[in-house]
Design a protein around this motif. Structure first.
Motif, PDB file in Angstrom:
ATOM      1  N   UNK A 142      22.852  35.933  44.629  1.00  0.00           N
ATOM      2  CA  UNK A 142      23.861  36.013  44.022  1.00  0.00           C
ATOM      3  C   UNK A 142      24.039  37.465  43.287  1.00  0.00           C
ATOM      4  N   UNK A 143      22.999  38.133  42.932  1.00  0.00           N
ATOM      5  CA  UNK A 143      22.859  39.389  42.633  1.00  0.00           C
ATOM      6  C   UNK A 143      23.500  40.166  43.567  1.00  0.00           C
ATOM      7  N   UNK A 144      23.135  40.275  44.683  1.00  0.00           N
ATOM      8  CA  UNK A 144      23.612  41.083  45.584  1.00  0.00           C
ATOM      9  C   UNK A 144      25.171  41.363  45.790  1.00  0.00           C
ATOM     10  N   UNK A 145      25.585  39.765  45.923  1.00  0.00           N
ATOM     11  CA  UNK A 145      26.972  39.448  46.149  1.00  0.00           C
ATOM     12  C   UNK A 145      27.961  39.908  45.052  1.00  0.00           C
ATOM     13  N   UNK A 146      27.473  39.699  43.841  1.00  0.00           N
ATOM     14  CA  UNK A 146      28.106  40.098  42.642  1.00  0.00           C
ATOM     15  C   UNK A 146      28.170  41.588  42.798  1.00  0.00           C
ATOM     16  N   UNK A 147      27.238  42.356  42.921  1.00  0.00           N
ATOM     17  CA  UNK A 147      27.121  43.779  42.848  1.00  0.00           C
ATOM     18  C   UNK A 147      28.136  44.217  43.763  1.00  0.00           C
ATOM     19  N   UNK A 148      28.147  43.900  44.903  1.00  0.00           N
ATOM     20  CA  UNK A 148      29.084  44.099  46.156  1.00  0.00           C
ATOM     21  C   UNK A 148      30.459  43.771  45.510  1.00  0.00           C
ATOM     22  N   UNK A 149      30.614  42.559  45.203  1.00  0.00           N
ATOM     23  CA  UNK A 149      31.979  42.385  44.599  1.00  0.00           C
ATOM     24  C   UNK A 149      32.616  43.361  43.470  1.00  0.00           C
ATOM     25  N   UNK A 206      46.975  31.644  39.280  1.00  0.00           N
ATOM     26  CA  UNK A 206      46.829  30.440  39.554  1.00  0.00           C
ATOM     27  C   UNK A 206      46.036  29.901  40.854  1.00  0.00           C
ATOM     28  N   UNK A 207      46.395  30.602  41.621  1.00  0.00           N
ATOM     29  CA  UNK A 207      45.634  30.405  43.307  1.00  0.00           C
ATOM     30  C   UNK A 207      44.021  30.583  42.958  1.00  0.00           C
ATOM     31  N   UNK A 208      43.603  31.682  42.332  1.00  0.00           N
ATOM     32  CA  UNK A 208      42.287  31.963  42.057  1.00  0.00           C
ATOM     33  C   UNK A 208      41.474  30.925  41.347  1.00  0.00           C
ATOM     34  N   UNK A 209      42.343  30.410  40.448  1.00  0.00           N
ATOM     35  CA  UNK A 209      41.750  29.337  39.479  1.00  0.00           C
ATOM     36  C   UNK A 209      41.802  28.110  40.301  1.00  0.00           C
ATOM     37  N   UNK A 210      42.802  27.736  41.457  1.00  0.00           N
ATOM     38  CA  UNK A 210      42.522  26.637  42.070  1.00  0.00           C
ATOM     39  C   UNK A 210      41.459  26.572  43.145  1.00  0.00           C
ATOM     40  N   UNK A 211      41.068  27.714  43.365  1.00  0.00           N
ATOM     41  CA  UNK A 211      39.972  28.013  44.233  1.00  0.00           C
ATOM     42  C   UNK A 211      38.623  27.948  43.497  1.00  0.00           C
ATOM     43  N   UNK A 212      38.677  28.123  42.284  1.00  0.00           N
ATOM     44  CA  UNK A 212      37.467  28.058  41.613  1.00  0.00           C
ATOM     45  C   UNK A 212      37.339  26.467  41.383  1.00  0.00           C
ATOM     46  N   UNK A 213      38.186  25.706  40.918  1.00  0.00           N
ATOM     47  CA  UNK A 213      38.218  24.416  40.954  1.00  0.00           C
ATOM     48  C   UNK A 213      37.543  23.710  42.306  1.00  0.00           C
ATOM     49  N   UNK A 261      41.478  39.940  37.564  1.00  0.00           N
ATOM     50  CA  UNK A 261      42.239  38.805  37.602  1.00  0.00           C
ATOM     51  C   UNK A 261      43.518  39.038  36.378  1.00  0.00           C
ATOM     52  N   UNK A 262      43.009  39.774  35.499  1.00  0.00           N
ATOM     53  CA  UNK A 262      44.300  40.014  34.706  1.00  0.00           C
ATOM     54  C   UNK A 262      45.342  41.002  35.298  1.00  0.00           C
ATOM     55  N   UNK A 263      44.904  41.756  36.026  1.00  0.00           N
ATOM     56  CA  UNK A 263      45.726  42.632  36.837  1.00  0.00           C
ATOM     57  C   UNK A 263      46.273  42.369  38.119  1.00  0.00           C
ATOM     58  N   UNK A 264      46.511  40.849  38.091  1.00  0.00           N
ATOM     59  CA  UNK A 264      47.174  40.233  39.401  1.00  0.00           C
ATOM     60  C   UNK A 264      48.485  39.166  38.973  1.00  0.00           C
ATOM     61  N   UNK A 265      49.086  39.010  39.669  1.00  0.00           N
ATOM     62  CA  UNK A 265      50.469  38.222  39.398  1.00  0.00           C
ATOM     63  C   UNK A 265      50.225  37.088  38.992  1.00  0.00           C
ATOM     64  N   UNK A 266      51.007  36.297  38.183  1.00  0.00           N
ATOM     65  CA  UNK A 266      50.532  34.893  37.805  1.00  0.00           C
ATOM     66  C   UNK A 266      50.329  33.808  38.712  1.00  0.00           C
ATOM     67  N   UNK A 267      51.098  34.124  39.951  1.00  0.00           N
ATOM     68  CA  UNK A 267      50.772  33.239  41.108  1.00  0.00           C
ATOM     69  C   UNK A 267      49.409  33.544  41.580  1.00  0.00           C
ATOM     70  N   UNK A 268      48.914  34.657  41.599  1.00  0.00           N
ATOM     71  CA  UNK A 268      47.929  34.981  42.242  1.00  0.00           C
ATOM     72  C   UNK A 268      46.594  34.445  41.300  1.00  0.00           C
ATOM     73  N   UNK A 319      40.755  43.509  49.697  1.00  0.00           N
ATOM     74  CA  UNK A 319      39.632  43.727  48.723  1.00  0.00           C
ATOM     75  C   UNK A 319      39.689  42.953  47.563  1.00  0.00           C
ATOM     76  N   UNK A 320      40.758  42.806  46.938  1.00  0.00           N
ATOM     77  CA  UNK A 320      40.696  42.228  45.602  1.00  0.00           C
ATOM     78  C   UNK A 320      40.236  40.688  45.911  1.00  0.00           C
ATOM     79  N   UNK A 321      40.761  40.188  46.991  1.00  0.00           N
ATOM     80  CA  UNK A 321      40.225  38.517  47.128  1.00  0.00           C
ATOM     81  C   UNK A 321      38.746  38.618  47.458  1.00  0.00           C
ATOM     82  N   UNK A 322      38.428  39.639  48.415  1.00  0.00           N
ATOM     83  CA  UNK A 322      37.109  39.560  48.657  1.00  0.00           C
ATOM     84  C   UNK A 322      36.128  39.630  47.492  1.00  0.00           C
ATOM     85  N   UNK A 323      36.506  40.731  46.701  1.00  0.00           N
ATOM     86  CA  UNK A 323      35.795  40.980  45.400  1.00  0.00           C
ATOM     87  C   UNK A 323      35.554  39.784  44.482  1.00  0.00           C
ATOM     88  N   UNK A 324      36.586  39.043  44.117  1.00  0.00           N
ATOM     89  CA  UNK A 324      36.691  37.851  43.195  1.00  0.00           C
ATOM     90  C   UNK A 324      35.682  37.046  43.975  1.00  0.00           C
TER      91      UNK A 324
END
Length: 440
Positions: A76-83, A149-156, A140-147, A50-55
């Motif tokens: 994008x509004x639909x996906x953002x509201x769902x997330x 980092x991975x989120x930022x990599x996927x944003x890149x 994102x703040x309520x995730x482990x540091x490694x998570x 659920x967290x990965x899908x929301x992000x």
């Protein structure tokens, strides 16, 4: 026959039934079948992660889907509201910690709500958008540091993919290109939408790569791709401020600086017309006259400020700037737009949120660079209000700023579990934490 035995006999038929139903649906009703398959995939992903899908929904929507209509709104509004809905559920089910990064979008949501209450209820889209960013930052703040980092990599990776689509745009013609105000050359925005949306988002990721990360061969290729896409956008403010903030890299990150300089020089023969003509218009006019020059923006600001008369305290309402401007264009400034649309009270609320964000950014040099870029470019464009730019900025800051609060909120792997009775507890060495973005 017992129900258990019947179930065992019928279960092997399920894949065949699914394949036949999918093929038949694709032939008879391809659109409905595609939507059903996509919806089922999203539902399965939501249940499992659920967290990965929301992000993914809240980040991918602004980056890739803002140009596609979904009824009266964009996709994008639909996906953002769902997330945001999935993310809120995930947060409510767990112990949560706050983060000062949520202060800016939360302050904007409050300012928009106050202005909406004073102007007949208009502004729900803005309130929902900024509240969704609060949910994203908390996730994102309520995730482990490694998570994180991975989120930022996927944003890149996501922004780099968007840059590749933008680079291909002159060849494919999709999406449709933008003409320059000078009438020479074209500007490109790809799936980001307007070229300015693309330019500011790309610059934020480029600055992050230059100052905060290990410059591997893959990241060098990503940075070169982003830089070429930035030149194709033809955004003068984005490029000029980026160059200014790039100068410290001459001594802080000299190898990276020249690693970006070489592909930029190599790209000029292909995109030089757009860049040179747009910069030449500033030199020829002094930047104070001509359409889309600096003086034109001064005129926009003056018209917007004059429209605040009679609405000084709570503004004219979120998203109403176009309706009071003579040329039906925006105010082209974060600060002027807020002053006009949410008034003095709303601007004060937003200023408090921005101050909290600035204080938090002091813990990381790279975070300060990113915030400085957003603040400076927001003078001539509403960068701190653009969904794609603000989304990427907040995710990068959540990774850069120190704090391991989320580590205790993620499920621990078996190796980290408490020892059983009678087992010895292994001592774990304590390492001193270095803020993200600080030199190694």
């Amino acid at each position: 026959m017992s129900p258990t035995r019947l179930h065992a006999r019928l279960w092997p038929l399920a894949p065949g039934v699914a394949i036949v139903a999918t093929v038949a649906g694709a032939v008879l009703a391809p659109l409905a079948t595609g939507a059903a398959v996509l919806g089922l995939a999203v539902l399965c992903a939501t249940v499992r992660r659920p967290r990965a899908t929301a992000v993914a929904a809240m980040v991918g929507g602004p980056l890739f889907l803002s140009g596609y209509a979904a009824g009266p709104v964009t996709l994008d509004n639909v996906t953002v509201l769902y997330g945001a809905a999935v993310g809120t559920g995930w947060l409510l089910a767990r112990r949560r910690v706050g983060t000062p990064l949520a202060a800016w979008p939360a302050a904007l949501a409050l300012a928009v709500t106050l202005a909406a209450a004073a102007n007949g209820g208009a502004g729900l889209p803005g309130t929902a958008r900024f509240l969704s960013l609060v949910v994203l930052v908390l996730l994102v703040a309520n995730s482990a540091p490694e998570t994180r980092r991975r989120t930022t990599t996927w944003v890149e990776i996501g922004v780099t993919v968007g840059a590749l689509v933008l680079i291909a745009q002159p060849l494919t013609g999709y999406p449709e290109a933008f003409g320059t105000a000078e009438g020479v050359g074209q500007r490109f925005g790809g799936l980001f939408g307007h070229p300015n949306f693309a330019a500011y988002t790309i610059c934020l990721v480029l600055l992050y790569q230059l100052y905060a990360t290990r410059f591997t061969a893959l990241r060098l290729g990503s940075a070169a791709t982003l830089l070429l896409a930035l030149l194709l956008t033809g955004s003068r403010a984005a490029l000029l401020v980026f160059v200014v903030l790039l100068l410290p890299a001459l001594w802080l990150r000299a190898r990276r600086f020249f690693g970006l300089l070489l592909p930029a020089v190599a790209a000029l023969p292909f995109v030089g017309t757009t860049v040179v003509t747009r910069l030449a218009s500033i030199a020829e006019t002094g930047g104070l006259s001509g359409r889309n020059a600096s003086g034109w923006r001064f005129g926009q600001w003056q018209d917007a400020l004059e429209a605040t008369r009679g609405h000084e305290l709570l503004g004219i309402g979120w998203g109403q700037t176009v309706s009071v401007m003579g040329d039906e264009l925006g105010a082209h400034s974060t600060y002027v737009q807020l002053w006009l649309e949410v008034g003095r009270i709303g601007s004060l609320v937003a200023a408090v949120g921005l101050a909290v964000l600035l204080l938090a950014a002091r813990a990381s040099r790279t975070a300060l660079v990113l915030v400085a870029y957003a603040l400076i470019t927001s003078i001539s464009d509403p960068v701190l209000l653009y969904p794609a730019c603000l989304t990427v900025l907040l995710v990068l800051l959540a990774h850069l700023l120190p704090g391991d609060e989320g580590a205790s909120l993620d499920p621990q792997p078996p190796s980290a579990a408490a020892p059983r009775a009678g087992e010895a507890r292994t001592a774990v060495p304590i390492a001193t934490r270095r803020p993200q973005g600080a030199p190694a």
